[in-house]
Scaffold this motif. Structure first.
Motif, PDB file in Angstrom:
ATOM      1  N   GLU A  45      34.839  36.157  44.686  1.00 40.33           N
ATOM      2  CA  GLU A  45      36.434  36.098  45.378  1.00 40.33           C
ATOM      3  C   GLU A  45      36.214  36.640  47.191  1.00 40.33           C
ATOM      4  O   GLU A  45      36.692  37.120  47.223  1.00 40.33           O
TER       5      GLU A  45
ATOM      6  N   GLN B  36      42.285  41.353  44.164  1.00 39.90           N
ATOM      7  CA  GLN B  36      43.449  40.169  43.748  1.00 39.90           C
ATOM      8  C   GLN B  36      43.233  39.984  42.168  1.00 39.90           C
ATOM      9  O   GLN B  36      42.297  40.993  41.651  1.00 39.90           O
ATOM     10  N   PRO B  37      44.362  39.733  41.259  1.00 42.97           N
ATOM     11  CA  PRO B  37      44.477  39.959  39.831  1.00 42.97           C
ATOM     12  C   PRO B  37      43.589  39.634  38.900  1.00 42.97           C
ATOM     13  O   PRO B  37      43.505  40.365  38.278  1.00 42.97           O
ATOM     14  N   THR B  38      43.308  38.751  39.321  1.00 42.78           N
ATOM     15  CA  THR B  38      42.005  38.060  38.278  1.00 42.78           C
ATOM     16  C   THR B  38      40.811  38.459  38.540  1.00 42.78           C
ATOM     17  O   THR B  38      39.350  38.834  37.649  1.00 42.78           O
TER      18      THR B  38
ATOM     19  N   ARG C 281      42.147  30.497  48.863  1.00 41.88           N
ATOM     20  CA  ARG C 281      42.255  31.738  47.776  1.00 41.88           C
ATOM     21  C   ARG C 281      43.534  32.562  48.232  1.00 41.88           C
ATOM     22  O   ARG C 281      43.870  32.947  47.034  1.00 41.88           O
TER      23      ARG C 281
ATOM     24  N   ILE D 154      46.114  34.146  45.536  1.00 42.28           N
ATOM     25  CA  ILE D 154      47.336  34.253  45.313  1.00 42.28           C
ATOM     26  C   ILE D 154      47.067  32.646  45.574  1.00 42.28           C
ATOM     27  O   ILE D 154      48.414  31.466  45.128  1.00 42.28           O
TER      28      ILE D 154
ATOM     29  N   ALA E 239      49.383  40.168  38.102  1.00 41.69           N
ATOM     30  CA  ALA E 239      49.866  39.082  37.589  1.00 41.69           C
ATOM     31  C   ALA E 239      48.797  38.515  36.502  1.00 41.69           C
ATOM     32  O   ALA E 239      48.224  38.985  36.029  1.00 41.69           O
TER      33      ALA E 239
ATOM     34  N   SER F 131      46.782  36.230  34.303  1.00 47.07           N
ATOM     35  CA  SER F 131      46.026  34.833  34.596  1.00 47.07           C
ATOM     36  C   SER F 131      46.041  33.951  33.678  1.00 47.07           C
ATOM     37  O   SER F 131      45.482  34.645  32.239  1.00 47.07           O
TER      38      SER F 131
ATOM     39  N   GLY G 212      42.433  30.257  34.126  1.00 42.79           N
ATOM     40  CA  GLY G 212      42.979  31.549  35.064  1.00 42.79           C
ATOM     41  C   GLY G 212      44.115  32.030  36.299  1.00 42.79           C
ATOM     42  O   GLY G 212      43.995  32.413  37.118  1.00 42.79           O
ATOM     43  N   LYS G 213      44.601  30.706  36.403  1.00 47.24           N
ATOM     44  CA  LYS G 213      45.805  30.968  37.596  1.00 47.24           C
ATOM     45  C   LYS G 213      46.653  31.957  36.942  1.00 47.24           C
ATOM     46  O   LYS G 213      47.046  32.245  36.318  1.00 47.24           O
ATOM     47  N   PRO G 214      47.114  32.588  38.024  1.00 53.67           N
ATOM     48  CA  PRO G 214      47.514  33.781  38.646  1.00 53.67           C
ATOM     49  C   PRO G 214      49.150  33.356  38.463  1.00 53.67           C
ATOM     50  O   PRO G 214      50.079  32.615  39.291  1.00 53.67           O
TER      51      PRO G 214
ATOM     52  N   LEU H 290      52.716  35.172  39.333  1.00 53.23           N
ATOM     53  CA  LEU H 290      52.920  36.905  39.184  1.00 53.23           C
ATOM     54  C   LEU H 290      54.134  37.993  38.482  1.00 53.23           C
ATOM     55  O   LEU H 290      54.685  37.287  37.661  1.00 53.23           O
TER      56      LEU H 290
END
Ligand code: MSP
Length: 682
Positions: A297, A555-557, A602, A621, A657, A659, A664-666, A668
């Motif tokens: 990431e 980030q979320p993922t 990203r 995101i 978010a 996933s 694993g598209k975030p 929200l």
């Protein structure tokens, strides 16, 4: 044995302040692949790895974990060794700097430096970075470390100094005369510029703590941990030993052919280490090769950033070879490269399950079905078609190209060369349609079928032999299935077209690369989370670097950070108590501004109003949201994460978010009703 046929390769020895992650696994498996190829070529090869266990950083980490430094080092060193065993790394020795053989060798080397007049007593007053165990000259109190950015500590103590300044010219001459001493070129230039900038004498002892090897003749001082650590490369193979066998080993393997390291420790290996060796009149290593970093990431994978992935996680789900193949194929060796579960699974499926897996299972299954599990004789009478000849030529090119590129450390391109043969043979099979030929009657068709399957099996054998150092486990299985026995006995130097024994009986055919479905990513993510929350007090949780940027997920993922003592302890079933949950402060925020982060595809930099303040958050995101679409939108923010830096920007919180899907598209989190900014979620 002739000295020219030996090859001595080393990994860095790893600090025991933290458990191993894929970054450590990377260097080690690169060395293992190189060593395996050398061994297959008949070269007497020695691969050394180990752990670096002394110094202030380890002493502090041990204290923080409530252990003695030795107990602490024993535990983490064992974890490194267990990982390398699990990874099937064929190391010839694993050195620990707390072993007596090392201590003895280091003291011998220091005695030589003392005897030859390269050491003098003085006083060091200046800055020191405990994290990097680095003297930071020419910096004021509290100044950040130029390497890691952490605050340095002021040290004022009596030390012994090494006359490094006297070696500048000799070092420059070395870089000039031995251009391969440092690779790649960019690192070489960096080192040359550093030395040309002027070298100061180097303090090589510490006197304000105890965890180290005593200076000969003055045991109140311990030897500077980098001098101690670098010596492992010679002590492990017998330097300073009294017994004859050890001395012979040293004579046999010294000097090292390759020191493989990550780019951040180039100065220690290319300036200090050769200077120590020149001073002690010991032959210099032939080359130091610095690779780039594995990023996760967008930032360097490291324990303190909390963005590590464990090699075990990948191995448990997809196996050793998947990890090895991915790291060598996907990362351009020498450059930084990103690791992600998505990319890993994609590579695995396309290159291993589809390309190589299909070639192997199709070829072998058809030979089993149409020729009673026996390698068919290519027809001497039925004329060879152009297509058959093209496969042979491609195989010959692959042998030459793979070797040239691999031996030049261009692993990704070497694998591309091998895969170009795999693709050609798969295409050849589709075009030649052996399954249709098999349906036709007559001797000529039978001969044609034999030629096609022989050609494809021979190409498979060649690819299998070439990529064995990278995919040792799966290629050993394919080799067996081809009826060729133990691949480790194969002499790679003899590899050429036409060696597949005709009439040979195949082994039992079993699929080698079962396809990974999307649950593989979920399982790996889950495993990482379980390993993170299984945080019994241990060296991985007690840390000397508690003041370092803490482990907040950007980030979320991203998988959760590695266990720290402040994390809620999970019950054995993975459940947490309500009290644990309540420690997480979730708030409604309003996005005030949003923009892309330069150089990071990203990441978005957001300013988020959470009622009491406006926070800067860096979120991964950008692939899912345009910045403009976010301004004015309400989001959910984890508000009490410790800040962390991403691409030099401080991120204060994490946006929540979902996933979604394989990638694993975030997406929200939001609300159907209007909710005031700053509201707490519970
Ligand atoms: N103990 C010193 C080395 C002494 S060698 C005489 C040290 N140890 S370390 O545990 O920090 O390991 C650093 C090495 O681990 C790097 O040089 C590199 O080989 C490997 N890596 C650790 N994290 C890494 C990445 N994120 N990416 C790639 N390699 C990484 O420094």
């Amino acid at each position: 044995m002739d000295k020219a046929t030996k090859f001595y390769i080393t990994t860095p020895i790893y600090y025991v302040n933290a458990r191993p992650h894929i970054g450590h696994a990377y260097t080690t498996l690169v060395c293992d692949a190189i060593a395996r190829r050398k061994r297959m070529l008949g070269v007497d090869t020695f691969l050394l790895t180990g752990t670096d266990e002394h110094g202030q950083k380890i002493e502090r980490s041990a204290t923080a974990a409530g252990m003695t430094p030795q107990q602490f080092a024993d535990e983490v060193s064992a974890a490194f060794r267990a990982l390398f065993d699990k990874m099937n790394i064929k190391y010839d020795d694993f050195i620990r700097t707390t072993e007596p053989r090392h201590q003895q060798g280091v003291q011998e080397l220091v005695k030589r430096l003392q005897k030859k007049g390269h050491i003098y007593k003085g006083k060091y007053t200046g800055q020191y970075c405990v994290f990097d165990e680095l003297y930071v000259d020419a910096a004021g109190p509290g100044a950040p470390c130029p390497e890691c950015g952490r605050p340095t500590e002021t040290v004022s103590e009596d030390n012994y100094f090494f006359k490094l300044s006297a070696f500048a010219d000799k070092l420059l001459k070395l870089y000039e005369e031995q251009p391969d001493f440092i690779r790649p070129e960019t690192r070489r230039n960096e080192v040359i510029a550093f030395v040309k900038g002027g070298l100061r004498d180097l303090s090589i002892s510490r006197s304000t703590f105890k965890w180290g090897i005593p200076v000969p003749g003055d045991p109140k001082h311990v030897i500077y941990v980098w001098l101690d650590a670098l010596c492992n490369y010679c002590t492990a193979i017998g330097f300073g030993a009294e017994d004859k066998a050890a001395q012979e080993k040293f004579n046999r393997y010294w000097p090292p052919d390759v020191h493989m390291i990550g780019k951040e420790i180039i100065r220690f290996h290319c300036v200090y280490w050769p200077a120590f060796l020149l001073a002690a009149e010991i032959a210099l290593p032939k080359s130091v090769i610095a690779h780039g970093w594995l990023l996760f990431e967008e930032s360097k994978m490291s324990k303190t950033r909390g963005n590590i992935v464990r090699a075990e996680t990948v191995i448990d789900v997809l196996g050793n070879d998947a990890l090895r193949y991915f790291l060598l194929r996907e990362i351009v060796f020498g450059q930084d490269g990103s690791f992600s579960f998505d990319a890993l699974v994609q590579r695995y499926n396309s290159d291993l399950a589809n390309d190589l897996g299909n070639l192997s299972s199709r070829t072998l299954t058809m030979i089993a079905r149409y020729f009673n599990e026996t390698v068919p004789y290519p027809s001497a009478t039925a004329s060879l078609k152009k297509a058959d000849d093209a496969v042979r030529q491609q195989a010959e090119t692959a042998i030459a190209e793979f070797g040239k590129l691999f031996d030049d450390y261009q692993f990704s391109r070497a694998l591309e060369a091998a895969w170009s043969l795999v693709s050609s043979v798969n295409k050849y099979l589709v075009e030649q349609e052996p399954w249709s030929v098999a349906d036709r009657e007559g001797q000529e068709n039978r001969s044609r079928l034999a030629t096609i399957l022989y050609t494809s099996a021979e190409a498979l054998r060649i690819v299998t032999a070439l990529v064995h150092p990278v995919l040792p486990e799966s290629t050993a299985k394919i080799w067996q299935q081809l009826g060729l026995g133990d691949i480790s006995k194969f002499d790679l130097a003899t590899l050429k077209w036409g060696q597949l024994p005709l009439g040979g009986k195949l082994g039992k055919i079993i699929p080698v690369f079962p396809r990974a479905d999307k649950s593989a990513i979920e399982r790996m993510t889950q495993l990482e989370q379980e390993r993170n929350s299984a945080n019994a007090p241990s060296p991985s949780s007690g840390t000397a670097t508690a003041s370092a940027p803490a482990a907040a997920a950007p980030q979320p993922t991203i998988p959760a950070p590695q266990g720290t003592q402040t994390q809620p302890a999970a019950a054995p079933d993975g459940k947490i108590s309500i009290d644990d949950f309540l420690k997480v402060e979730l708030r409604v925020g309003l996005v005030k501004t949003a923009e892309k982060v330069k150089g990071a595809d990203r990441l978005l930099r957001l300013e988020v109003d959470i009622g009491t303040e406006v926070r800067q958050v860096v979120a991964g995101i950008a692939l899912a949201y345009e910045p403009e679409a976010l301004v004015g939108r309400k989001v959910v923010l984890v508000a009490n994460l410790q800040p962390r830096k991403l691409r030099g920007l401080e991120s204060n919180g994490m946006i929540v978010a979902a996933s979604v899907g394989e990638d694993g598209k975030p997406v929200l989190a939001g609300f159907l009703e209007d909710v005031p900014v700053g509201s707490k979620l519970k």
